[in-house]
Each structure stands twice: as structure tokens, then as C-alpha cells.
Design a protein around this motif. Structure first.
Motif, PDB file in Angstrom:
ATOM      1  N   GLU A 115      -4.868  -2.035  -7.421  1.00 14.47           N
ATOM      2  CA  GLU A 115      -6.127  -2.506  -6.824  1.00 14.47           C
ATOM      3  C   GLU A 115      -6.231  -2.137  -5.338  1.00 14.47           C
ATOM      4  OE1 GLU A 115      -4.987  -5.479 -10.078  1.00 14.47           O
ATOM      5  OE2 GLU A 115      -3.965  -4.434  -8.446  1.00 14.47           O
ATOM      6  N   LEU A 116      -5.084  -1.966  -4.689  1.00 16.96           N
ATOM      7  CA  LEU A 116      -5.083  -1.677  -3.254  1.00 16.96           C
ATOM      8  C   LEU A 116      -5.688  -0.311  -2.937  1.00 16.96           C
ATOM      9  CD1 LEU A 116      -1.548  -3.056  -2.326  1.00 16.96           C
ATOM     10  CD2 LEU A 116      -3.747  -4.038  -1.684  1.00 16.96           C
ATOM     11  N   HIS A 117      -5.765   0.558  -3.943  1.00 17.73           N
ATOM     12  CA  HIS A 117      -6.314   1.903  -3.720  1.00 17.73           C
ATOM     13  C   HIS A 117      -7.789   1.990  -4.100  1.00 17.73           C
ATOM     14  CE1 HIS A 117      -2.219   3.241  -3.044  1.00 17.73           C
ATOM     15  NE2 HIS A 117      -1.869   2.693  -4.188  1.00 17.73           N
ATOM     16  N   SER A 118      -8.375   0.872  -4.498  1.00 15.92           N
ATOM     17  CA  SER A 118      -9.759   0.890  -4.951  1.00 15.92           C
ATOM     18  C   SER A 118     -10.716   1.095  -3.772  1.00 15.92           C
ATOM     19  CB  SER A 118     -10.101  -0.423  -5.664  1.00 15.92           C
ATOM     20  OG  SER A 118     -11.470  -0.457  -5.987  1.00 15.92           O
ATOM     21  N   SER A 119     -11.808   1.813  -4.041  1.00 14.10           N
ATOM     22  CA  SER A 119     -12.845   1.965  -3.012  1.00 14.10           C
ATOM     23  C   SER A 119     -13.780   0.754  -3.009  1.00 14.10           C
ATOM     24  CB  SER A 119     -13.650   3.238  -3.263  1.00 14.10           C
ATOM     25  OG  SER A 119     -14.287   3.171  -4.525  1.00 14.10           O
ATOM     26  N   GLU A 135      -5.039  -7.227  -1.973  1.00 14.86           N
ATOM     27  CA  GLU A 135      -4.372  -7.667  -0.738  1.00 14.86           C
ATOM     28  C   GLU A 135      -3.916  -9.119  -0.857  1.00 14.86           C
ATOM     29  OE1 GLU A 135      -7.186  -6.799   2.345  1.00 14.86           O
ATOM     30  OE2 GLU A 135      -6.819  -4.626   2.260  1.00 14.86           O
ATOM     31  N   ARG A 137     -10.238  -4.345  -3.804  1.00 12.82           N
ATOM     32  CA  ARG A 137      -9.179  -4.078  -2.815  1.00 12.82           C
ATOM     33  C   ARG A 137      -8.730  -5.382  -2.139  1.00 12.82           C
ATOM     34  NH1 ARG A 137     -11.807  -0.594  -0.373  1.00 12.82           N
ATOM     35  NH2 ARG A 137     -12.315  -1.639   1.589  1.00 12.82           N
ATOM     36  N   LYS A 192       0.830  -1.212   0.000  1.00 15.60           N
ATOM     37  CA  LYS A 192       0.000   0.000   0.000  1.00 15.60           C
ATOM     38  C   LYS A 192       0.859   1.255   0.000  1.00 15.60           C
ATOM     39  CE  LYS A 192      -4.246  -1.871   1.984  1.00 15.60           C
ATOM     40  NZ  LYS A 192      -5.108  -2.022   3.172  1.00 15.60           N
TER      41      LYS A 192
END
Length: 890
Positions: free
Chosen positions: A789-793, A802, A798, A772
């Protein structure tokens, strides 16, 4: 008479359609771009198909419009724009500005009104207007000179309406189309209309009365009592709704049509933005170069080799140059006998082009080329060098000193790219546009063979490519150093190209007779299963049709539906597994599908691709496909032969060693768990491997708190699922599904594992945290994988990021290790001058085809090379076996 054509785009509608039509696209730093990409794809299509002289894009502004003031509930309750889409609005406008596309916006009015005003203005000037939108409200603007292009099926298709087409479809004039909206309302805009009046009723009323006004005046003529009462009660609503639905065509905005003239965009600005948003494949569609001379300048001196004398002179110059980019073009008939049509080579000063069909002594010229490519002091650079190695092999030419491959290098820099073509790289790094394969040969059925293409076009293509290769080396090499990828690149990936080329050339022998026997056996089995399935269903149907199968299972046999799709009931593998015990037809359908796939993909497929010269199959091994670093194979995909099925395992019997040879198979034992032990430093894992214990039995003992000798087969099986699931970030739900146990029980297993293997738990948390912060994760050899993808809402996206953050360092490192082993094995076989050849890699398994008298040497060599490929905190272990067939060797 129509003078000019203008395209007017409904910006909000099109970006909205693009967002929902395309899967999420995210840049390395977490910016969503799918809506912008889809918008630009549609724009490119409009340019290609309609070639407008003028273009503009209309947008809504946030400020309330006159409609909100007239009707307070206008658009009330409309779903808020998703943040992933909202964040793409301003970047889209920035891109449009760079493309010199005029934006039309005005407070108090919607994009529809601006489009209507602009189209009316253009109509008065005698111009043809094409309105591109996904909103059918615009159909009220249709006329002889104003056409509405409605987006269908996402953004790929457009349906064209003028006033005639509108009447053909709805039997309405454009003015009546507004009345239609007034009567039926519009849920998306919260326009009320007349309650209970839908499109069908509204159309019927308009055909009879012509307009809302006439309808209201003559409501007593409506024979249906309830409908008459609704019209009379809601007459004012219908009039107001019509007013709200009416597109204004006289918005007080001062628009100079000439400012919408289509012009070239700002080249440098477009390239900068498209690089920022990672639209590398679109750069050449929109960035028109300032001058074409640029390419010619880069091509330096072009020297055409037409005879032996000029070749020998060129050879002398190239040997002095020390660094040469190479590209060849073949007839593409048979990789083992393929004839080279032409060759291009480039030094820092010159470009050489050899058309072997138009030289006086082609054999002697090829010999001179051989001297250059096999010269130990000349550094050879290429793009997809593996292909060059294969092309020159029929001429007994070995490329000795490969020092750079731009395609492989770029793959390490960005492993998630969809294309590593020279055109994209040239545009990205050099701001130069060159011809690609599609421009040279065409596509689809019309694709030309190299020998049928205009020779001048071929020459230009070849020279552009070698020029790009040698120019690209500098900036790409800098990037490799910046990302600290030198070791992975120069010691693993680059030498691996030679290994893979050798494997493709060697191929693997298949027993044609056995495949034909399997074909008959599989066909008999399919026919038997078909009869059983029909008997159990009580009806004949197409088993391969998901729709017909769904109807049989869920309507005729009344099985509980698990999942529905847009077209009906889902009958995918996951659904059938859940229904396994519900009806005896299900196991037979599963068997049918598996055997049908084995037959079509492997038995029929393999029979079609046996090389007539070698009687072997020559699979293609791909280095730049997976984001994990794993090698993939195609034509055939030898990595996917299903080994869980006995029929799948038997298929491996068809892969046989040559007479007098044996297959030696070495398979890494639990390499991913050994890598996990090394990276996490977990004492329990390290201890288990140090004592050479069965890791699944040890894990079962830890989880179930029993002695190892008391571990049952079921306990071991469950522990195995936990071991392999844990590094993939498996959830309690996922583990429960896999083991067919309750979610609570699965959670207990996972919690128990993480309690006993505390350092693994810490590694998992640290890995996600670091990813992240940095935006990427790395393998032991520094291979990167970016994780936007880790910054997706979106929770699911997300969570996927991970899981990848936890798994990539493990799976990617395992991929690096098998590649290291392949390079070591290949070098060792060559150094010992053995006849044995490395012919296959599947996941963590290597196969060498060895003559009987080299068997003992190869077994020892293979084991040593694999187990010493890299030094970890735990010992790598390779399990060996050998036999006459791939089945026996396993």
C-alpha cells in the motif's frame, strides 16, 4: 451448420471493468494486479461455460484512429486511465502470450473494429462467434451466429444478445442500433448526436421512420416543433455520429483463423508469471501439466495396508524412516467422538494408505499407528497439524514429536494470503497439481460427506496430500531460514498448534438455563424497544431494513442526512452516532441493534452449538487468518463479545467453570504501550512504566502540562484516546471524531503528545521510512507484514499503509508475546501435572480453568509465565482475577 465456436474478447473493456469491479490487489513488491486477476477470472468462467475451440483478445493501440482524423473532438475529455490500471496493461498481454491466446491489434483502428472484422470473417466461415465486452456498441454486430456477451454487475454476470434478443429488448435491428447511437450520441466517446435527443426519443423516432436517412428526408412529418427543428439543424451531426459509431467490419488485417486455435499454454512460463503476480489460486486453472505421470512419480511406492501383518511391517519401516507426513480423514460428526475413516502416511521413500473400513483388525491397526505417532524419535510433519491432534484424540493418541507444519510455516512467510491450501502450495513450490477438498467433495449443498465419496478418489486425494506435505517441507523450511523466522516458527507458532488443539478439545462450559433466561429477557427488551420506536416514528416499519429506516429518519422525521449510498440513505453505526442527540428515536435504534445482535449471534448462536456430550462450547482457534499475527476464533467468535455494554458483560456470566473449579483470568496491562516504550526507547514512557504510574494519567499530565494529582477524569480519558490512537497513526480528524472535539483541539493534543514523547515521534517516522525502503515491517520476533500500500498513488491507500507501518510492530509484537505466554503456561501446567487447563485466549487475556485446590499454584504460575514471556526494557504486568464465571473472573 455451425462448425466451431470462437470467443473474441474486448481486452480494453474487460480489463477496465475488472479494475473497477475488484478492490485493489497488490503484490508484496507493490505491483497492482486486480484488473489482471479479474480478467483471468472472467476468462476462466468463459472457458468453463462455453469451452471455445478458438479464442482471441482485441486491444486498442495508442495511435489516433480514422475517427480522430474525421472528428477532432472524438473521445476528447475522456478521463485518463488511472496509473494503477495503466501499469497492468503490459503484464496482462504478457500473461495472454503465456496462455497462447492470440492478440489482435492494428494502428488506426479500435478494438471494436478488429472484433467486428474478426466476427464477420468467422461468420463467413460458418463459425459461432461470442464477443465478450462491457460496451453495448458491439450489439450492432449481433446476428444468428454472432452473440454478444455483455458484462453485468462488474465481471461476474454475462447477458447474452443475438439479433433476436436485441429486437426483443430494443425493437431494433443491429443496423438500426447504429442509427440509435447516431441520434442520441455517446458521452463517453464525445460523439455529439442530436442535442436534446436521448434514448427514449431516439427509439420512438426509429420505430416511426426506420433510419436516420428516412428521418431526415421526412423531417416535416415530425409533429413536435422543437424536435423537428433539432433534427433539421443537426442532420449532418446525426449522420457523422452514426459514421463514428459504426464498427468497421473490413479492417485490412491479415488474420489466419487457425492462429486463434485454443491450445495449451507454456506451463513453466504461466507458473512463473502467476507466482510473480501472486495468482496462486489461478495456477491450476490455467497451467495444464505436461504429464500427469509426474504426480505418480512423486508418490514413490504406494503401500496399501489391508491387514495387521502389513501394518506391523509398515510400522517397522516407518520407525526406521524417522520422518513421517501424516493426514487423516474423519466422518465429521462430533470432534470428541469422530471416527477416522482413513489414514495416509509418507516417508521419503514410501506412501502408506490405510482404509480403516476395509481392514481385518482396525483396533489393532490403530494401536500400531499410536506407536508410530507417539514415538519420541519419529518426526511428525503435517499440514494443519492441529486438526490431526484433534482427530486422533478420541483414540487416546498423542502426537508426540511434531516438527513441521507446512500451513503454519507458509502463513509466516506470507501472512496476507487468502488461502494456505495444499493445492496452492504444491503448485507454487513443486509445480505439481493435486486434488483439493472441493474437487474431492464438491461444494455447497451438493458437498459429500467423506464416507459417501468414491473410495479410489479418496485414496488418490489422501496419498497426493501426504506426498505433497513431505516434499514441501524442504523448500518451505529453506524459506523460513532465509527470512530468519526460525525462532518465531519453532518456538512460538509450531508449539502453539498443540496449545490451541488442547483449548478446542477442552472447550468452555455454558449455563444453558441462563442463556434461555437471557433469550427471553432480550426478546422482551426488543419488543419494548420496537413499540417505542414505532411510537416515535409514527409508523410501523422493518427496523432491520436500512432502506425503510432511512426513509423514516430522513424523510418522515426530516433528520439531516449524513451519508448517501447507491440504494438510499446510510443508517450505519457511524451515522447513528452522529445523530445521537438529534432525536430520541436514535438511542433506541442503537440499543435495538445491539441487543438484536447479542440475541441472534450469541444467545441463539451459543444455544445451537453446545456440544451434547460435554455441555461445553468448543470454539475453533485460528492461527492463519490475521495479518497481524493475532489468533482469531470462530463458531463462536469469543473475541467479539461486546464488553462495553452491560448486557454484553452479563453474557459472560453464562460461561461458567465446572463444579469444584474456578476461572483464573490474567490480562496483560497496557501491553501495546509497553511494547511501544521498548521499541521507541522513549524516556518518558520508560520512566512512567518503571515507576508503575498510571500511563494515561501520566500522559494527561504531560499533554495538559499539569501535575499528576491535578489530572481530571476527562483529561485522563482524552489522554487514553491519544495513547491508543497515536500508534495507529490517528489523524487530528480521527481523534476529533472519537473525542467529539474540534479538529484544531485534537491537533493540539497530538502535537503536544509528540513534543513530550519525542522518541515515539521518531519511531513513527523511522518505521514508515524503513517500510518504504524494504516493503515490509517486522515485530520483535521477526514476524513480517508486507506493505505494498505504501507504493500506491492513491493518498488514502498510502496513508493506510503508513498507519499499518507504525502499528504492526506494536500490535504484532503484542500478539507474539501473548502466544509466547500461552506456550509457557501450557508447558508449565503439563510439567507440574496439574488438572488445570488453559481454555481461552481473548486479545491480551488468558483464562485457566483450575480446581479449587490448585487455585493458588495456578495464580502464581499464570502471572509468572505471562510476565516473563519476553524480556523488554519495561516490566510486563499481568492483572489477575478469579471467579466461578467469566464475568466474575473479570
Amino acid at each position: 451448420m455451425i462448425k466451431d465456436r470462437i470467443v473474441i474478447i474486448d481486452g480494453n473493456s474487460l480489463i477496465n471493468r475488472a479494475f473497477y469491479a475488484l478492490p485493489p490487489l497488490v503484490t508484496k513488491d507493490g505491483k497492482y494486479t486486480n484488473a489482471i486477476y479479474g480478467f483471468l477470472t472472467m476468462l476462466s468462467k468463459v472457458y468453463d461455460e462455453y469451452d471455445p475451440e478458438y479464442i482471441g483478445v482485441a486491444f486498442d493501440l495508442k495511435a489516433p484512429t480514422f475517427r480522430h482524423k474525421e472528428y477532432g473532438d472524438y473521445k476528447l475529455g475522456r478521463k485518463k486511465m488511472p496509473p494503477e490500471l495503466a501499469q497492468q496493461m503490459e503484464p496482462l498481454k504478457e500473461v495472454l502470450d503465456a496462455l497462447n491466446i492470440y492478440r489482435v491489434e492494428a494502428e488506426g483502428f479500435e478494438a471494436d473494429d478488429l472484433i467486428g472484422t474478426l466476427s464477420k470473417l468467422c461468420e463467413e466461415k460458418g463459425m459461432e462467434s461470442l464477443i465478450v465486452t462491457g460496451d453495448k456498441d458491439a450489439l450492432q454486430l449481433a446476428s444468428q451466429t454472432t452473440k454478444i456477451l455483455i458484462t453485468k454487475k462488474g465481471i461476474s454476470n454475462l447477458e447474452i444478445y443475438d439479433d433476436k434478443k436485441l429486437y426483443d429488448v430494443y425493437e431494433l435491428t443491429p443496423q438500426q442500433f447504429i442509427d440509435l447511437k447516431g441520434l442520441m450520441g455517446d458521452k463517453s466517446d464525445n460523439i455529439p448526436g442530436v442535442p436534446g435527443v436521448g434514448e427514449k426519443t431516439a427509439l420512438k423516432l426509429l420505430k416511426e421512420f426506420g433510419s436516420i436517412d428516412t428521418l431526415i428526408k421526412n423531417s416535416n412529418k415530425i409533429t413536435a416543433t422543437k424536435l423537428r427543428e433539432k433534427i433539421e439543424k443537426h442532420a449532418s451531426d446525426a449522420v457523422m455520429s452514426r459514421r463514428l459509431a459504426t464498427i468497421v467490419t473490413d479492417v485490412p488485417v491479415d488474420i489466419d483463423i487457425e492462429s486463434l486455435k485454443r491450445t495449451e499454454g507454456h506451463y513453466d512460463y504461466i507458473v512463473e508469471l502467476f507466482k510473480k503476480y501472486e495468482f496462486n489460486s489461478l495456477i491450476n486453472k490455467f497451467a495444464i501439466q505436461k504429464n500427469e505421470v509426474n504426480n505418480e512419480k512423486k508418490q514413490k511406492n504406494l503401500i496399501k495396508i489391508t491387514n495387521l501383518e502389513s501394518m506391523l511391517k509398515a510400522k517397522s519401516n516407518m520407525i526406521n524412516g524417522r520422518e513421517i507426513a501424516i493426514k487423516s480423514l474423519t466422518e465429521e460428526s462430533n470432534m470428541l467422538t469422530d471416527e477416522i475413516i482413513c489414514i495416509s502416511m509418507a516417508t521419503r521413500e514410501d506412501i502408506y494408505f490405510i482404509d480403516l473400513k476395509n481392514t481385518d483388525k482396525p483396533k489393532e491397526i490403530i494401536e500400531a499407528v499410536k506407536d508410530i505417532l507417539s514415538h519420541e524419535e519419529i518426526e511428525i510433519i503435517g499440514h494443519d497439524v492441529k486438526k490431526e491432534i484433534i482427530h486422533f484424540k478420541p483414540y487416546d493418541i498423542t502426537i508426540n514429536n511434531i516438527t513441521f507444519d507446512t500451513m503454519i510455516a507458509e502463513y509466516l512467510i506470507d501472512p496476507a494470503k487468502s488461502s494456505y491450501g495444499l493445492k496452492e502450495l504444491s503448485t507454487f513450490y513443486l509445480n505439481e497439481s493435486i486434488m483439493d477438498d472441493e474437487e474431492l467433495r464438491g461444494k455447497g449443498k451438493k458437498q459429500l460427506k467423506p464416507k459417501d465419496i468414491d473410495p479410489q478418489k479418496v485414496e488418490k486425494y489422501m496419498c497426493q496430500h501426504v506426498n505433497a506435505i513431505i516434499e514441501l517441507m524442504g523448500p518451505i523450511e529453506e524459506k523460513i531460514k532465509e527470512l530468519q523466522l526460525e525462532n518465531l516458527y519453532y518456538n512460538v507458532e509450531l508449539p502453539l498448534t498443540e496449545v490451541l488443539a488442547s483449548m478446542e478439545l477442552e472447550g468452555i462450559k455454558v449455563d444453558k438455563d441462563m442463556l434461555n433466561r437471557l433469550k427471553i429477557e432480550f426478546q422482551d427488551k426488543l419488543e419494548e424497544l420496537t413499540k417505542n420506536i414505532y411510537s416515535l416514528a409514527g409508523v410501523s416499519f422493518n427496523i432491520n431494513s436500512p432502506k425503510q429506516l432511512g426513509e423514516v429518519l430522513f424523510e418522515r422525521l426530516e433528520l439531516p442526512p449524513i451519508k448517501k449510498t447507491k440504494t438510499g440513505f446510510s443508517t450505519n453505526a457511524e451515522v447513528l452516532e452522529k445523530l445521537y442527540d438529534k432525536h430520541e428515536i436514535i438511542p433506541r435504534i442503537i440499543d435495538y441493534r445491539q441487543i438484536a445482535k447479542l440475541k441472534s449471534t450469541y444467545v441463539d448462536g451459543l444455544l445451537n452449538i453446545i456440544n451434547p456430550i460435554t455441555n461445553r462450547i468448543h470454539s475453533s482457534f485460528n492461527q492463519t487468518v490475521t495479518t497481524t499475527g493475532r489468533i482469531s476464533s470462530t463458531e463462536p467468535n469469543l473475541q467479539n463479545i461486546p464488553v462495553k455494554l452491560e448486557m454484553g458483560r452479563r453474557l459472560r456470566r453464562a460461561f461458567t467453570a465446572e463444579e469444584g473449579y474456578r476461572f483464573v483470568d490474567a490480562d496483560y496491562s497496557q501491553i501495546e504501550l509497553r511494547v511501544l516504550a521498548h521499541i521507541s526507547g522513549d524516556e518518558n514512557l520508560l520512566d512512567a512504566f518503571d515507576k508503575d504510574q498510571d500511563i494515561h494519567t501520566r500522559t494527561a499530565a504531560e499533554i495538559f502540562d499539569v501535575d499528576m494529582e491535578d489530572v481530571t477524569q476527562e483529561m485522563r480519558s482524552n489522554a487514553k484516546a491519544v495513547n491508543f490512537g497515536i500508534v495507529y497513526g490517528i489523524s487530528d480528524f480521527g481523534l476529533g471524531e472519537n473525542l467529539n472535539i474540534s479538529r484544531a483541539k485534537a491537533k493540539k493534543y497530538i502535537d503536544s503528545y509528540l513534543e513530550k514523547y519525542g522518541s515515539v515521534k521518531k519511531y513513527m517516522g523511522d518505521s514508515v521510512k524503513a517500510a518504504k525502503e524494504k516493503g515490509y515491517v517486522k515485530t520483535l520476533l521477526n514476524r513480517r507484514r508486507y506493505l505494498p500500500e505504501l507504493h500506491s498513488s492513491n493518498f488514502n491507500i498510502r496513508s493506510f499503509g503508513e498507519r499499518i507501518a507504525m502499528n504492526t510492530p506494536i500490535q504484532g509484537s503484542a500478539a507474539d508475546i501473548i502466544k509466547l505466554a500461552m506456550v509457557k503456561v501450557y508447558k508449565a501446567l503439563n510439567e507440574k501435572q496439574l488438572k488445570s487447563k488453559l481454555i481461552l485466549q481473548v486479545h491480551d487475556e488468558l483464562i485457566v480453568e483450575a480446581p479449587q485446590d490448585e487455585l493458588d499454584i495456578v495464580k502464581e504460575l499464570l502471572k509468572e509465565c505471562m510476565e516473563t514471556a519476553i524480556e523488554l526494557k519495561v516490566r510486563l504486568k499481568a492483572d489477575l482475577s478469579y471467579g466461578d464465571t467469566w464475568y466474575d473472573a473479570k
